[in-house]
Design a protein around this motif. Structure first.
Motif, PDB file in Angstrom:
ATOM      1  N   LEU A  90      -3.978  -0.526   7.626  1.00 35.50           N
ATOM      2  CA  LEU A  90      -4.197  -1.407   6.687  1.00 35.50           C
ATOM      3  C   LEU A  90      -2.931  -1.705   5.874  1.00 35.50           C
ATOM      4  CD1 LEU A  90      -7.239  -1.115   7.604  1.00 35.50           C
ATOM      5  CD2 LEU A  90      -7.635  -1.586   5.003  1.00 35.50           C
ATOM      6  N   ARG A  91      -2.307  -2.595   5.793  1.00 37.12           N
ATOM      7  CA  ARG A  91      -0.967  -2.699   5.110  1.00 37.12           C
ATOM      8  C   ARG A  91      -0.927  -3.549   3.947  1.00 37.12           C
ATOM      9  NH1 ARG A  91       4.226  -1.341   5.684  1.00 37.12           N
ATOM     10  NH2 ARG A  91       5.903  -2.555   4.895  1.00 37.12           N
ATOM     11  N   VAL A  92      -0.982  -2.743   2.775  1.00 38.06           N
ATOM     12  CA  VAL A  92      -1.351  -3.283   1.440  1.00 38.06           C
ATOM     13  C   VAL A  92      -0.015  -3.684   0.900  1.00 38.06           C
ATOM     14  CG1 VAL A  92      -2.568  -2.893  -0.768  1.00 38.06           C
ATOM     15  CG2 VAL A  92      -3.510  -1.870   1.242  1.00 38.06           C
ATOM     16  N   THR A  93       0.126  -4.988   0.402  1.00 39.24           N
ATOM     17  CA  THR A  93       1.420  -5.563  -0.135  1.00 39.24           C
ATOM     18  C   THR A  93       1.192  -5.952  -1.426  1.00 39.24           C
ATOM     19  OG1 THR A  93       2.478  -5.894   1.998  1.00 39.24           O
ATOM     20  CG2 THR A  93       3.406  -7.073   0.145  1.00 39.24           C
ATOM     21  N   LEU A  94       1.591  -5.460  -2.793  1.00 43.65           N
ATOM     22  CA  LEU A  94       1.463  -5.964  -4.020  1.00 43.65           C
ATOM     23  C   LEU A  94       2.573  -6.993  -4.294  1.00 43.65           C
ATOM     24  CD1 LEU A  94       0.261  -2.835  -5.698  1.00 43.65           C
ATOM     25  CD2 LEU A  94      -0.916  -4.483  -4.405  1.00 43.65           C
ATOM     26  N   ASN A  95       2.344  -8.034  -4.786  1.00 45.31           N
ATOM     27  CA  ASN A  95       3.355  -8.952  -5.483  1.00 45.31           C
ATOM     28  C   ASN A  95       2.882  -9.359  -6.815  1.00 45.31           C
ATOM     29  OD1 ASN A  95       4.805 -11.039  -6.331  1.00 45.31           O
ATOM     30  ND2 ASN A  95       4.789 -12.226  -4.326  1.00 45.31           N
ATOM     31  N   ALA A  96       3.690  -8.668  -7.930  1.00 46.06           N
ATOM     32  CA  ALA A  96       3.526  -8.769  -9.119  1.00 46.06           C
ATOM     33  C   ALA A  96       4.789  -9.303  -9.651  1.00 46.06           C
ATOM     34  CB  ALA A  96       3.360  -7.464  -9.777  1.00 46.06           C
ATOM     35  N   GLY A  97       4.746 -10.687 -10.172  1.00 46.67           N
ATOM     36  CA  GLY A  97       5.575 -11.633 -10.673  1.00 46.67           C
ATOM     37  C   GLY A  97       7.180 -11.457 -10.119  1.00 46.67           C
ATOM     38  N   GLY A  98       6.894 -11.229  -8.550  1.00 43.31           N
ATOM     39  CA  GLY A  98       8.077 -11.378  -7.751  1.00 43.31           C
ATOM     40  C   GLY A  98       8.505 -10.022  -7.302  1.00 43.31           C
ATOM     41  N   PHE A  99       7.990  -8.863  -7.804  1.00 46.39           N
ATOM     42  CA  PHE A  99       8.224  -7.569  -7.430  1.00 46.39           C
ATOM     43  C   PHE A  99       7.200  -7.205  -6.061  1.00 46.39           C
ATOM     44  CE2 PHE A  99       7.155  -3.207  -7.489  1.00 46.39           C
ATOM     45  CZ  PHE A  99       8.495  -2.372  -7.252  1.00 46.39           C
ATOM     46  N   VAL A 100       7.741  -7.077  -5.110  1.00 43.79           N
ATOM     47  CA  VAL A 100       6.845  -7.197  -3.765  1.00 43.79           C
ATOM     48  C   VAL A 100       7.189  -5.448  -3.208  1.00 43.79           C
ATOM     49  CG1 VAL A 100       6.472  -7.912  -1.453  1.00 43.79           C
ATOM     50  CG2 VAL A 100       7.181  -9.275  -3.313  1.00 43.79           C
ATOM     51  N   ALA A 101       5.937  -4.814  -2.977  1.00 41.03           N
ATOM     52  CA  ALA A 101       6.140  -3.435  -2.412  1.00 41.03           C
ATOM     53  C   ALA A 101       4.853  -3.205  -1.508  1.00 41.03           C
ATOM     54  CB  ALA A 101       6.291  -2.521  -3.435  1.00 41.03           C
ATOM     55  N   SER A 102       5.129  -2.457  -0.726  1.00 41.71           N
ATOM     56  CA  SER A 102       4.109  -2.134   0.365  1.00 41.71           C
ATOM     57  C   SER A 102       3.740  -0.888   0.814  1.00 41.71           C
ATOM     58  CB  SER A 102       4.270  -3.044   1.797  1.00 41.71           C
ATOM     59  OG  SER A 102       4.526  -4.466   1.687  1.00 41.71           O
ATOM     60  N   ARG A 103       2.640  -0.461   1.255  1.00 41.72           N
ATOM     61  CA  ARG A 103       2.208   0.718   1.928  1.00 41.72           C
ATOM     62  C   ARG A 103       1.199   0.654   2.776  1.00 41.72           C
ATOM     63  NH1 ARG A 103       1.416   6.753  -0.316  1.00 41.72           N
ATOM     64  NH2 ARG A 103       2.539   7.961   1.494  1.00 41.72           N
ATOM     65  N   SER A 104       1.106   1.533   4.115  1.00 40.35           N
ATOM     66  CA  SER A 104       0.090   1.518   4.763  1.00 40.35           C
ATOM     67  C   SER A 104      -0.893   2.667   4.633  1.00 40.35           C
ATOM     68  CB  SER A 104       0.534   1.361   6.227  1.00 40.35           C
ATOM     69  OG  SER A 104       1.421   0.494   6.578  1.00 40.35           O
ATOM     70  N   VAL A 105      -2.107   2.344   4.800  1.00 40.42           N
ATOM     71  CA  VAL A 105      -3.238   3.454   5.285  1.00 40.42           C
ATOM     72  C   VAL A 105      -3.617   3.274   6.487  1.00 40.42           C
ATOM     73  CG1 VAL A 105      -3.473   3.945   2.852  1.00 40.42           C
ATOM     74  CG2 VAL A 105      -4.695   2.111   4.076  1.00 40.42           C
ATOM     75  N   GLY A 106      -4.234   4.401   6.903  1.00 46.00           N
ATOM     76  CA  GLY A 106      -5.152   4.191   8.399  1.00 46.00           C
ATOM     77  C   GLY A 106      -6.414   4.868   8.340  1.00 46.00           C
ATOM     78  N   VAL A 107      -7.394   4.000   9.148  1.00 40.72           N
ATOM     79  CA  VAL A 107      -8.528   4.126   8.925  1.00 40.72           C
ATOM     80  C   VAL A 107      -9.446   3.907  10.534  1.00 40.72           C
ATOM     81  CG1 VAL A 107      -9.396   1.981   8.274  1.00 40.72           C
ATOM     82  CG2 VAL A 107     -10.573   3.717   7.785  1.00 40.72           C
ATOM     83  N   GLU A 108     -10.381   4.608  10.717  1.00 36.80           N
ATOM     84  CA  GLU A 108     -10.979   4.525  11.930  1.00 36.80           C
ATOM     85  C   GLU A 108     -12.281   3.342  11.553  1.00 36.80           C
ATOM     86  OE1 GLU A 108     -13.465   6.460  15.879  1.00 36.80           O
ATOM     87  OE2 GLU A 108     -13.344   7.548  13.764  1.00 36.80           O
ATOM     88  N   ILE A 109     -12.540   2.428  12.341  1.00 38.64           N
ATOM     89  CA  ILE A 109     -13.676   1.469  12.151  1.00 38.64           C
ATOM     90  C   ILE A 109     -14.346   1.384  13.645  1.00 38.64           C
ATOM     91  CG2 ILE A 109     -14.473  -0.635  11.766  1.00 38.64           C
ATOM     92  CD1 ILE A 109     -11.788  -1.492  10.492  1.00 38.64           C
ATOM     93  N   CYS A 110     -15.636   1.975  13.437  1.00 39.59           N
ATOM     94  CA  CYS A 110     -16.522   1.872  14.774  1.00 39.59           C
ATOM     95  C   CYS A 110     -17.935   1.232  14.371  1.00 39.59           C
ATOM     96  CB  CYS A 110     -16.652   3.260  15.402  1.00 39.59           C
ATOM     97  SG  CYS A 110     -17.679   3.438  16.832  1.00 39.59           S
ATOM     98  N   HIS A 111     -18.293   0.446  15.224  1.00 38.44           N
ATOM     99  CA  HIS A 111     -19.641  -0.386  14.967  1.00 38.44           C
ATOM    100  C   HIS A 111     -20.666   0.381  15.573  1.00 38.44           C
ATOM    101  CE1 HIS A 111     -16.677  -4.189  14.695  1.00 38.44           C
ATOM    102  NE2 HIS A 111     -16.579  -3.328  13.461  1.00 38.44           N
ATOM    103  N   ALA A 112     -20.810   1.709  15.193  1.00 34.07           N
ATOM    104  CA  ALA A 112     -21.878   2.700  15.987  1.00 34.07           C
ATOM    105  C   ALA A 112     -23.278   1.948  15.522  1.00 34.07           C
ATOM    106  CB  ALA A 112     -21.618   3.961  15.417  1.00 34.07           C
ATOM    107  N   ALA A 113     -23.547   1.474  14.326  1.00 32.77           N
ATOM    108  CA  ALA A 113     -25.007   1.272  14.177  1.00 32.77           C
ATOM    109  C   ALA A 113     -25.341   0.031  15.250  1.00 32.77           C
ATOM    110  CB  ALA A 113     -25.035   0.823  12.569  1.00 32.77           C
ATOM    111  N   ARG A 114     -24.414  -1.016  15.304  1.00 31.36           N
ATOM    112  CA  ARG A 114     -24.829  -2.169  16.108  1.00 31.36           C
ATOM    113  C   ARG A 114     -25.134  -1.592  17.743  1.00 31.36           C
ATOM    114  NH1 ARG A 114     -21.867  -4.329  19.720  1.00 31.36           N
ATOM    115  NH2 ARG A 114     -19.773  -3.943  18.972  1.00 31.36           N
TER     116      ARG A 114
END
Length: 827
Positions: free
Chosen positions: A285-309
Motif C-alpha cells: 500500500l503506497r500512501v501518498t500525502l499531498n498537503a498544499g503541494g508538499f507531496v511525500a510517500s511511504r509504502s507499507v506491506g500487508v497480507e490479504i486472504c479471503h479465508a472466510a469466503r
C-alpha cells in the motif's frame, strides 16, 4: 531563490548521508539494441555471489550500453522540476529501485541544499550503480559513470560551499534490466558545520509533522482475513491532506488499484476499505500525502486472504479439484493461468479470450517472465484451442512462432535464462510449442516446429538429468516450487514422449514430498535458497498454501498463482497420483517428532535440516556460506501452533528501506549470511556483518499472532497453541512499535550479533522460561559452540558444521539429495 520560501532543516554531521531531497519525475525510454544471440547456459550457482551480491551475467544491451556510456560524462537530459519530496525513513539512500521487464534507460533530477555556517570545502562520497553529474550553486563539480549493473561504485568529490545556502543539483541515470538497483547515497564526509535544507510549499514545521506521520505509519494488522484495512499515522495530520493509496502486488503482478481520499487536520487514521473487497495476496500500500503541494510517500506491506469466503476445503480430492479450478477461474489475477483454469473448467468465452489478449503483448515483446505466461498458454492452445475465438487463436500462434525460446536465438530482451526454474520453462515451451505447430517455422531459430520440438526435448531431458541428480538449485524455495511444478505438470500432461512424461510425474511427486517434509500443517516452514518479503511476510495467500489445500485439504487460496490449476488438471485428466501417505507428513499430528535432513543444488551445496512436531516446526541451513555476502537466502524459519501467521525468521537486512527491491532486501535474504546450526529444537545463529552494511539483525516476531509473548532485555518468548519459542540474543532486544513492521520486529544492534533459538511444546511461557531461560553458548578453542540443553544435554556445534549431541554425530557429509527422515521421541 525566493527568500520567502519555507524550509525543512535537518542537522548534518560529518560522516552522515544527506538524506533529504526534492525529486523530479523519472524519465524512461526503451533501450533496444539489434537482435543478437547470446552464449551461456543454465547456471545453478548464479546467486552464490563472488563479489558482494553482484550477479555477473551480462546481456548484449548492457554490453552495448557500457561501450557507449561507461567512463564518459553521463548524457544529461531534461531539467529539474520538483514533483515530490524524498523522505529517508531510516534509509541513507535515495532509492528508486524497481523492476523493468524490458531494457529501459532511466534518468532523474534531484535537488537539495546544504546550509553551511561558514564558507569552505566539503568532501562528499557519492555511491551509485549508474551514472551521476553533480552541480553546486549552478556550477558542475564532477561526474561518475561506472554503469555496473546493480554493483555500487563510490567516488569522492570536493564541493566549494559558501556561507549560507548552497544548491546541490544531481542528475543520475542508468540502464534498468529486470530488477534494477536505481539509487544513490550522498555522504557528507567532512566540511564546514552545516545542515540540510529543502524548500517546501508549506510551513517547515508542517512538512516535518507530515514526515513524522509517515515515518511511524503502519497498518492496524499485518494480516487481513476480514474487516477494514486501516492506516494508522504516527501523529495527527497538521493540516487538511489529500491522500492517494495505491495497492500493488509483487513485482510480477500487473494489477494496480488506486483510491483517493481527503483527510481533515487532526486525522490520525485512514480507513482504506473492506479487506474482503481488496485483492488477495501480499500487497504494498503506497500512501501518498499531498498537503498544499508538499507531496511525500511511504509504502507499507500487508497480507490479504479471503479465508472466510473460502471456508474449509472439501473432503474429497475430486471436489477439491473442482473447487480449485473454480477459485482460480473467478478470483485469480487476469492472466493466462486464469484463462487456463477457465478453459479447463468449461468457462470459455469472450472474457477468457480477453484475459489472453491482455497478456499477449508481454509475450510478443519477450518481456522478462513471459515464459511464466507462455507455458499455460501453449497448454490452453493445444487442448482447448477450438474454445478460443479464431482471431485470438491466430494471435496466439503468431506469438508462439515469434517468441525467443533460448539465449542462442537472436533477440534484444532481458529474459532471465540462467536460473533453473526459467530454464525449465523455456525448454518446456520450445518442446511443446514445436509439437503443437510441427510444420510452421519458428522465426528466431529458423527451425520447423518439429525440429524446435526435438531441440526442446533434448534440453528438457538434460534439465531432468540435472534435477534428478541435484534437485532444486533455488533450494526449498517457496516462490520457486510453483514455477518448477508449472513446467513439470505441462510435460506430464502434454509430452509426446513417454519417458519425459513419466520423469516429469516423478519430479512432481518428489517436489510434493519435499513440500510435505518441510511443511507445518501444510505451510512450508524451512530454510530457503531464495525468498522475498512478499513470500515470507505472507502465509495463507502463498501458492504453496493452495497446493496443500488441493492435495491434502489444508490451506487457503491467494490471487496470483502459477501451477495450481495445472496441478488440478494433471490430477483430473492425466493420471498424476500423489502418494496418500504425504498427507500425514504435511499435516503432522503424531506425538513423535520428524527430523528431516537432505541436500539440494549441484554438488549438494545446500544441506538442510528440519525438525517438527505437532506444535512447532523449524528448519535451517547447514554450514552454508558462513560470513559471506548473501543474496536471497533465509537461513532459519519456524512456526508455532496451528496459526500460519505465528511464524518467526531471523536475518540480517540487505537494505534499510522496507518493501524495497533489494536482493537481499529488508526481510528477504541476508546481507551477510550467519553461521547457522541446528539440532532438533535448538539452533544458534552468529552474524558478522560487513562494515558498509546495516548495523543490526532482526527477527520477524508478530506479537498479535501469538497467544502470549514477552520481550525483556535480551530474552523474547512466544507461544501459539501448544508450541513455544525462546529467543536469547547476545545483547538487549529492541521491539519496534512504529513504522511498517510495528508490532512484528525485534532488533538486535551491532555488527556482531548472536541468537539462540529454542522451540518446544508448552502450555505457558513460565515453564518455557524456567526450562530454557538459562541457555547460553560457550565458544571453545576449536571454534565449536557448546550449549547445555535441559533436554538434549550437551550439544556441540562444531566449526566444520557438524553437530554432536545425545550420543549422535551428524556430519555435513551425511546430507544427501535423497535425504533421511527419522522419527524421534518428543523429549
Amino acid at each position: 531563490m525566493n527568500p520567502e520560501a519555507n524550509w525543512m532543516r535537518k542537522t548534518l554531521k560529518p560522516g552522515e548521508a544527506v538524506r533529504y531531497w526534492q525529486l523530479g519525475r523519472t524519465a524512461q525510454e526503451r533501450f533496444d539494441v539489434p537482435d543478437a544471440p547470446m552464449k551461456g547456459e543454465m547456471d545453478p550457482f548464479f546467486f552464490l555471489t563472488k563479489v558482494k551480491n553482484f550477479i555477473p551475467h551480462e546481456y548484449p544491451c548492457r554490453t552495448i550500453f557500457a561501450e557507449t556510456y561507461r567512463g564518459k560524462r553521463p548524457d544529461v537530459r531534461g531539467e529539474f522540476e520538483a514533483a515530490r519530496w524524498w523522505m529517508p525513513f531510516g534509509s541513507p539512500r535515495l532509492d528508486l529501485s524497481g523492476f523493468w521487464f524490458r531494457p529501459t534507460r532511466l534518468a532523474t533530477w534531484t535537488r537539495t541544499y546544504i546550509e553551511a555556517e561558514t564558507a569552505g570545502t566539503a568532501k562528499i562520497r557519492l555511491g551509485t550503480c549508474g551514472g551521476a553529474v553533480l552541480w553546486v550553486n549552478g556550477k558542475e563539480v564532477g561526474w561518475m559513470a561506472p554503469y555496473s549493473r546493480n554493483l555500487e561504485a563510490k567516488q569522492e568529490f570536493e564541493l566549494p560551499l559558501v556561507a549560507g545556502l548552497n544548491e546541490i543539483a544531481l542528475f543520475f541515470d542508468d540502464l534498468a534490466e529486470r530488477d534494477a538497483r536505481y539509487f544513490y547515497q550522498f555522504d557528507y564526509v567532512s566540511g564546514p558545520a552545516a545542515s540540510v535544507a529543502i524548500p517546501v510549499p508549506v510551513a517547515g514545521h508542517v512538512a516535518e509533522s507530515l514526515e513524522t506521520a509517515l515515518d511511524g505509519m503502519h497498518l492496524d494488522r499485518q494480516h487481513y482475513f476480514g474487516g477494514d484495512i486501516t492506516v494508522l499515522f504516527a501523529e495527527p495530520l497538521p493540516i487538511d491532506v489529500e491522500v492517494n493509496v495505491t495497492i500493488e502486488g509483487d513485482f510480477m503482478s500487473r494489477e494496480r488499484f488506486d483510491f483517493d481520499f481527503s483527510l481533515p487536520a487532526g486525522a490520525k487514521s485512514l480507513n482504506v476499505g473492506a479487506s474482503e473487497k481488496a485483492p488477495a495476496d501480499f500487497r504494498h500500500l503506497r500512501v501518498t500525502l499531498n498537503a498544499g503541494g508538499f507531496v511525500a510517500s511511504r509504502s507499507v506491506g500487508v497480507e490479504i486472504c479471503h479465508a472466510a469466503r473460502q471456508g474449509q476445503a472439501p473432503a474429497s480430492i475430486a471436489d477439491r479439484i473442482t473447487e480449485t479450478l473454480a477459485e482460480v477461474s473467478e478470483y485469480s489475477e487476469r492472466d493466462t493461468v486464469r484463462a487456463f483454469a477457465r478453459l479447463a473448467s468449461g468457462r470459455a468465452g469472450p472474457d477468457t479470450d480477453a484475459m489472453i489478449e491482455e497478456i499477449l503483448p508481454s509475450i510478443e515483446d519477450c518481456h522478462d517472465c513471459a515464459d511464466f505466461s507462455l507455458v499455460p498458454l501453449i497448454w490452453s492452445r493445444t487442448v482447448w484451442g477450438n474454445d478460443i475465438n479464431e482471431k485470438t487463436r491466430a494471435r496466439i500462434d503468431g506469438a508462439i512462432l515469434n517468441y525467443r525460446y533460448w539465449m542462442d536465438e537472436p533477440g534484444n530482451d532481458v529474459q532471465w535464462y540462467f536460473s533453473e526454474n526459467h530454464a525449465l520453462l523455456f525448454h518446456t515451451s520450445a518442446y511443446l510449442a514445436g509439437s503443437l505447430l510441427p510444420e510452421s517455422t519458428f522465426v528466431r531459430s529458423g527451425r520447423k516446429g518439429s525440429e524446435q520440438a526435438q531441440v526442446g526435448a533434448e534440453r528438457v531431458r538434460a534439465w531432468l538429468d540435472h534435477f534428478e541428480k541435484w534437485e532444486m538449485a533455488e533450494f526449498n524455495s517457496a516462490p520457486y516450487f510453483p514455477i518448477d511444478l508449472k513446467g513439470l505438470t505441462a510435460l506430464a500432461a502434454l509430452s509426446p514422449d513417454r519417458d519425459i512424461a513419466d520423469r516429469a510425474k516423478a519430479g512432481i511427486v518428489r517436489l510434493c514430498e519435499i513440500i510435505a517434509r518441510s511443511a507445518h500443517h501444510g505451510m512450508v516452514t524451512a530454510a530457503q535458497g531464495r525468498s522475498y518479503e512478499h513470500t515470507l511476510c505472507a502465509g495463507r495467500s502463498l501458492e504453496l498454501s493452495a497446493v496443500a489445500r488441493l492435495l491434502w485439504g489444508k490451506g487457503f487460496y491467494g490471487r496470483r498463482v502459477h501451477c495450481l490449476p495445472q496441478m488440478a488438471v494433471c490430477l483430473r485428466d492425466h493420471g498424476l497420483e500423489i502418494p496418500a501417505s504425504l498427507a500425514e507428513i504435511a499435516d503432522h499430528q503424531a506425538g513423535r517428532h520428524q527430523e528431516w535432513r537432505f541436500a539440494q543444488g549441484e554438488n549438494s551445496f545446500a544441506a538442510l535440516y528440519h525438525y517438527k512436531g505437532k506444535n512447532f516446526a523449524m528448519g535451517s541451513t547447514v554450514h552454508y556460506r558462513w560470513d559471506e555476502w548473501g543474496y536471497q537466502e533465509t537461513v532459519l524459519h519456524l512456526r508455532l501452533g496451528d496459526r500460519p501467521e505465528a511464524a518467526i525468521w531471523i536475518n540480517h537486512p540487505g537494505e534499510t528501506i522496507q518493501f524495497g527491491y533489494g536482493r537481499p532486501s529488508y526481510w528477504g535474504g541476508c546481507g551477510t549470511i550467519p553461521r547457522a546450526q541446528q539440532y532438533r529444537g535448538l539452533a544458534i545463529l552468529e552474524f558478522a556483518a560487513h562494515e558498509e552494511q546495516p548495523d543490526f539483525t532482526h527477527a520477524w516476531f508478530p506479537r498479535a499472532e501469538f497467544d502470549e509473548s514477552r520481550v525483556s532485555g535480551s530474552l523474547a518468548l512466544a507461544r501459539s497453541g501448544d508450541g513455544a519459542v525462546l529467543l536469547r540474543a547476545g545483547s538487549d532486544l529492541q521491539f519496534v512499535t512504529e513504522g511498517p513492521s510495528a508490532g512484528a520486529e525485534l532488533r538486535q544492534y551491532g555488527r556482531k550479533t548472536r541468537w539462540i533459538v529454542r522451540v518446544c511444546e508448552a502450555a505457558g511461557l513460565d515453564s518455557v522460561e524456567s526450562r530454557f531461560g538459562g541457555l547460553a553458548a560457550k565458544r571453545e578453542s576449536d571454534g565449536a559452540f557448546v550449549i547445555e540443553d535441559p533436554e538434549y544435554g550437551t550439544v556441540r556445534f562444531r566449526a566444520d558444521g557438524g553437530v554432536e549431541a545425545e550420543g549422535r554425530v551428524i556430519a555435513c557429509a551425511d546430507y544427501t539429495v535423497k535425504g533421511e527422515a527419522r522419527m524421534l521421541s518428543a523429549s
